[in-house]
Design a protein around this motif. Structure first.
Motif, PDB file in Angstrom:
ATOM      1  N   UNK A   1      14.783 -36.732  16.821  1.00 53.23           N
ATOM      2  CA  UNK A   1      15.500 -36.119  15.705  1.00 53.23           C
ATOM      3  C   UNK A   1      15.308 -36.940  14.424  1.00 53.23           C
ATOM      4  N   UNK A   2      15.640 -36.361  13.261  1.00 48.76           N
ATOM      5  CA  UNK A   2      15.560 -37.122  12.020  1.00 48.76           C
ATOM      6  C   UNK A   2      16.497 -38.338  12.040  1.00 48.76           C
ATOM      7  N   UNK A   3      16.009 -39.462  11.522  1.00 46.38           N
ATOM      8  CA  UNK A   3      16.781 -40.701  11.502  1.00 46.38           C
ATOM      9  C   UNK A   3      16.695 -41.323  10.107  1.00 46.38           C
ATOM     10  N   UNK A   4      17.840 -41.765   9.602  1.00 46.93           N
ATOM     11  CA  UNK A   4      17.907 -42.484   8.324  1.00 46.93           C
ATOM     12  C   UNK A   4      18.552 -43.840   8.589  1.00 46.93           C
ATOM     13  N   UNK A   5      17.917 -44.905   8.120  1.00 49.57           N
ATOM     14  CA  UNK A   5      18.399 -46.259   8.367  1.00 49.57           C
ATOM     15  C   UNK A   5      18.668 -46.952   7.033  1.00 49.57           C
ATOM     16  N   UNK A   6      19.943 -47.210   6.749  1.00 47.17           N
ATOM     17  CA  UNK A   6      20.347 -47.910   5.528  1.00 47.17           C
ATOM     18  C   UNK A   6      20.584 -49.378   5.863  1.00 47.17           C
ATOM     19  N   UNK A   7      20.056 -50.280   5.043  1.00 52.19           N
ATOM     20  CA  UNK A   7      20.238 -51.703   5.340  1.00 52.19           C
ATOM     21  C   UNK A   7      20.197 -52.521   4.051  1.00 52.19           C
ATOM     22  N   UNK A   8      21.162 -53.439   3.911  1.00 53.00           N
ATOM     23  CA  UNK A   8      21.198 -54.338   2.763  1.00 53.00           C
ATOM     24  C   UNK A   8      20.299 -55.538   2.996  1.00 53.00           C
ATOM     25  N   UNK A   9      19.535 -55.913   1.976  1.00 54.35           N
ATOM     26  CA  UNK A   9      18.628 -57.041   2.122  1.00 54.35           C
ATOM     27  C   UNK A   9      19.314 -58.389   1.942  1.00 54.35           C
ATOM     28  N   UNK A  10      20.605 -58.363   1.611  1.00 55.24           N
ATOM     29  CA  UNK A  10      21.408 -59.596   1.580  1.00 55.24           C
ATOM     30  C   UNK A  10      22.316 -59.671   2.806  1.00 55.24           C
ATOM     31  N   UNK A  11      21.993 -58.914   3.836  1.00 50.19           N
ATOM     32  CA  UNK A  11      22.772 -58.895   5.073  1.00 50.19           C
ATOM     33  C   UNK A  11      22.573 -60.213   5.812  1.00 50.19           C
ATOM     34  N   UNK A  12      23.639 -60.991   5.970  1.00 51.37           N
ATOM     35  CA  UNK A  12      23.555 -62.274   6.669  1.00 51.37           C
ATOM     36  C   UNK A  12      23.955 -62.155   8.140  1.00 51.37           C
ATOM     37  N   UNK A  13      24.313 -60.960   8.573  1.00 53.40           N
ATOM     38  CA  UNK A  13      24.710 -60.741   9.968  1.00 53.40           C
ATOM     39  C   UNK A  13      23.585 -60.100  10.776  1.00 53.40           C
ATOM     40  N   UNK A  14      23.008 -59.048  10.221  1.00 53.52           N
ATOM     41  CA  UNK A  14      21.892 -58.349  10.875  1.00 53.52           C
ATOM     42  C   UNK A  14      20.704 -58.369   9.921  1.00 53.52           C
ATOM     43  N   UNK A  15      19.688 -59.166  10.165  1.00 49.08           N
ATOM     44  CA  UNK A  15      18.534 -59.214   9.260  1.00 49.08           C
ATOM     45  C   UNK A  15      17.933 -57.829   9.041  1.00 49.08           C
ATOM     46  N   UNK A  16      17.588 -57.542   7.783  1.00 45.86           N
ATOM     47  CA  UNK A  16      17.127 -56.193   7.459  1.00 45.86           C
ATOM     48  C   UNK A  16      15.803 -55.843   8.134  1.00 45.86           C
ATOM     49  N   UNK A  17      15.069 -56.841   8.602  1.00 47.06           N
ATOM     50  CA  UNK A  17      13.811 -56.561   9.302  1.00 47.06           C
ATOM     51  C   UNK A  17      14.049 -55.728  10.563  1.00 47.06           C
ATOM     52  N   UNK A  18      15.272 -55.759  11.096  1.00 46.86           N
ATOM     53  CA  UNK A  18      15.546 -54.958  12.290  1.00 46.86           C
ATOM     54  C   UNK A  18      15.517 -53.460  11.987  1.00 46.86           C
ATOM     55  N   UNK A  19      15.795 -53.078  10.762  1.00 43.34           N
ATOM     56  CA  UNK A  19      15.669 -51.665  10.402  1.00 43.34           C
ATOM     57  C   UNK A  19      14.218 -51.210  10.549  1.00 43.34           C
ATOM     58  N   UNK A  20      13.292 -52.071  10.155  1.00 42.90           N
ATOM     59  CA  UNK A  20      11.871 -51.743  10.285  1.00 42.90           C
ATOM     60  C   UNK A  20      11.452 -51.703  11.751  1.00 42.90           C
ATOM     61  N   UNK A  21      12.030 -52.587  12.560  1.00 36.14           N
ATOM     62  CA  UNK A  21      11.698 -52.606  13.984  1.00 36.14           C
ATOM     63  C   UNK A  21      12.213 -51.351  14.680  1.00 36.14           C
TER      64      UNK A  21
END
Length: 236
Positions: free
Chosen positions: A174-194
């Motif tokens: 299904x369609x997926x949208x992933x929003x992520x802040x690049x100043x996130x100190x809890x979950x690194x934003x690279x996980x959105x790309x993964x």
């Protein structure tokens, strides 16, 4: 306040009837259905006649149960119970942080019901990469670890280790949208790309907020979330 029986304990929820698909909000770890993002989405749903469901996992907020007795699998089952017992027709899951991990499992378990996904700093496999080896040993040895107000039990950690997803393709179409802040100190934003890489769906968009933190709860962040939800619903 409405209440449903699932997994041998009552779950508190608020269901707003309206046009579908139903928006189902999955909170993060130690968060509940009264958070800023959930309430903002609910207000938008009310204004636009959209169906909306928000709820508290067992042991959280207004739901029954002891927090430290809960496992990730229990909360996955709570989310499935809400989809099965309360929501009607197709659903769009909006998962925040740990809720973004759960939304993937719900979509895998209910492919006939889930029409779309929106992750906010989604954190799949957090039990694997979110703790040092020393911290993992503390959890195993002492049964829990405490970071400020955040408590992680052995039951939760072991369950999470058994529900990791990012080691293989994630069979969601299904369609997926992933929003992520690049100043996130809890979950690194690279996980959105993964996550985007592992999802089988070809309709995946990753939206990075350069100055956004983990919560993405500023006015402009919530406006982005609402716009993303609205656009996805219109596309469906």
């Amino acid at each position: 306040m409405q209440e449903s029986q699932a997994s041998d304990r009552p779950l508190a929820y608020r269901h707003r009837p309206g046009a579908g698909p139903t928006i189902v909000f999955l909170p993060g770890y130690m968060s509940d259905m009264e958070g800023a993002k959930a309430l903002a989405l609910d207000r938008w749903a009310e204004q636009h006649g959209r169906a909306m469901l928000r709820f508290d996992y067992g042991g959280v907020g207004a739901s029954g149960g002891a927090f430290e007795a809960q496992a990730l699998a229990d909360w996955r089952d709570d989310a499935l119970a809400m989809v099965d017992q309360v929501a009607e027709g197709p659903v769009v899951l909006v998962g925040s942080s740990m809720g973004g991990w759960l939304m993937l499992h719900v979509a895998l378990a209910r492919p006939d019901r889930v029409a779309g996904l929106i992750g906010i700093a989604a954190a799949p496999d957090y039990t694997g990469w979110g703790f040092t080896q020393e911290e993992k040993m503390t959890i195993l040895r002492e049964g829990r670890i405490v970071h400020g107000e955040r408590v992680t039990s052995r039951a939760f950690w072991e369950s999470g280790e058994g529900l990791r997803l990012l080691h293989a393709p994630i069979h969601i179409d299904v369609p997926v949208r992933l929003l992520h802040g690049q100043q996130d100190e809890t979950v690194p934003w690279a996980y959105a790309l993964e996550i985007a890489k592992q999802l089988r769906s070809a309709d995946v968009q990753t939206i990075l907020v350069k100055d956004g933190d983990h919560r993405l709860s500023r006015d402009q962040d919530i406006a982005l979330l609402i716009a993303t939800v609205e656009q996805l619903l219109e596309a469906l």
